[in-house]
Design a protein around this motif. Sequence first.
Motif, PDB file in Angstrom:
ATOM      1  N   ILE A 168     -19.281  -1.735 -19.084  1.00  0.00           N
ATOM      2  CA  ILE A 168     -19.298  -2.730 -20.128  1.00  0.00           C
ATOM      3  C   ILE A 168     -19.009  -3.940 -19.661  1.00  0.00           C
ATOM      4  N   LYS A 169     -18.186  -4.313 -18.740  1.00  0.00           N
ATOM      5  CA  LYS A 169     -17.891  -5.809 -18.200  1.00  0.00           C
ATOM      6  C   LYS A 169     -19.084  -6.309 -17.259  1.00  0.00           C
ATOM      7  N   GLU A 227     -19.385  -1.223  -9.730  1.00  0.00           N
ATOM      8  CA  GLU A 227     -18.427  -0.980  -8.918  1.00  0.00           C
ATOM      9  C   GLU A 227     -17.622  -2.203  -8.734  1.00  0.00           C
ATOM     10  N   ARG A 228     -18.243  -3.269  -8.798  1.00  0.00           N
ATOM     11  CA  ARG A 228     -17.457  -4.625  -8.569  1.00  0.00           C
ATOM     12  C   ARG A 228     -16.112  -4.729  -9.206  1.00  0.00           C
ATOM     13  N   TRP A 229     -16.158  -4.056 -10.373  1.00  0.00           N
ATOM     14  CA  TRP A 229     -14.912  -4.407 -11.251  1.00  0.00           C
ATOM     15  C   TRP A 229     -13.880  -3.377 -10.900  1.00  0.00           C
ATOM     16  N   LEU A 230     -14.195  -2.364 -10.068  1.00  0.00           N
ATOM     17  CA  LEU A 230     -13.287  -1.295  -9.765  1.00  0.00           C
ATOM     18  C   LEU A 230     -12.585  -1.518  -8.337  1.00  0.00           C
ATOM     19  N   GLN A 231     -12.741  -2.393  -7.788  1.00  0.00           N
ATOM     20  CA  GLN A 231     -12.225  -2.457  -6.251  1.00  0.00           C
ATOM     21  C   GLN A 231     -10.657  -3.129  -6.407  1.00  0.00           C
ATOM     22  N   PRO A 232      -9.737  -2.941  -5.413  1.00  0.00           N
ATOM     23  CA  PRO A 232      -8.515  -3.365  -5.491  1.00  0.00           C
ATOM     24  C   PRO A 232      -8.405  -4.680  -5.768  1.00  0.00           C
ATOM     25  N   SER A 234     -10.231  -6.607  -7.813  1.00  0.00           N
ATOM     26  CA  SER A 234     -11.302  -6.879  -8.809  1.00  0.00           C
ATOM     27  C   SER A 234     -10.669  -7.746  -9.937  1.00  0.00           C
ATOM     28  N   LYS A 235      -9.225  -7.864 -10.153  1.00  0.00           N
ATOM     29  CA  LYS A 235      -8.835  -8.158 -11.226  1.00  0.00           C
ATOM     30  C   LYS A 235      -8.860  -9.792 -11.462  1.00  0.00           C
TER      31      LYS A 235
END
Length: 308
Positions: A168-169, A227-232, A234-235
């Motif tokens: 979604i992001k 996957e760019r939103w799921l990295q350590p 990524s916040k």
Amino acid sequence: MDIITSFCFAESLNALDHKGFRHPVLVGVEVALPMYWVFKHFRPVQWIFMHTPTWLSLLMSPETAGIMGVQNVTSLVLTSTRLLLDLENKKAGESLPTRHGLFDEAMALLIAGSDTVGNTLAVGGFHVLNNPNVYEKLFNELKKNWLVLEKSLGYEELEKMPYLNAVIKESLRVSHGVVSALPRVVPPSGATIGGAYIPGGTVVGMSSPYVHMNEGIFPEAHRFIPERWLQPNSKHLEHWLVPFSRGPRMCLGVNLAWCELTIGFAHIFRKFDLKLHETTERDIMWKEYFVPHFKGKRVQSFIKLRPS
């Protein structure tokens, strides 16, 4: 559109039940969008349009009949709103908004609450289907957490799924929301923006694609990579996700939009087996008419039920 009209006007347009999903209001909005820049930069044309009799407008452009028909949907709401405002404004000594002004507000809610979410579902849906690896990951997560299709999952359960949220992001990032530069006035004291001093009273603006497609923020920005939103780390990227704008004038429907997107993507990709049909990236290229106006046809799919 059915959701936003139910919320705002207590009466759904039932656009989903219309033949070919071509509800007159949807068609009217689609036809009217390319006129946005004409109205913005040539005010006399806007004045002529606003003062043209309805019968003549329909004669010149029959496709706009749907927009004219919105007045019937909103008439009861506008009358009730005027009564309430009359009571409040009399206490405050303020003048009553015109019926035309209230109709403009109603149209703003109608378009802002339908076109943006619709574009995100269409553009994001295309990219999911165009990337088999993304499609597989999304379906596997949904199936793992939603084993029995007959048992419907609520928003509170769906929003906890990491990969669904990432999709979604990324869909919001590549569909942008409003693509025009939204104007803001620099405070009287002035401001320093990007190292340059901007005098007070200056009108400035930044359109979301310039942020979302910035390679310094989003490497490989033109690729769809959930996957760019799921990295350590990524916040920090969420600060740069601006499809709803930022600040006191950001979209007031942001929570409704997230709910619609979460439920929409989850139900579509869990319940159906989809394949792209005669649709390529060329079809989701757009021109800027405040919101994206797509050059090609809308994203289409062959749809068949996936066995549970």
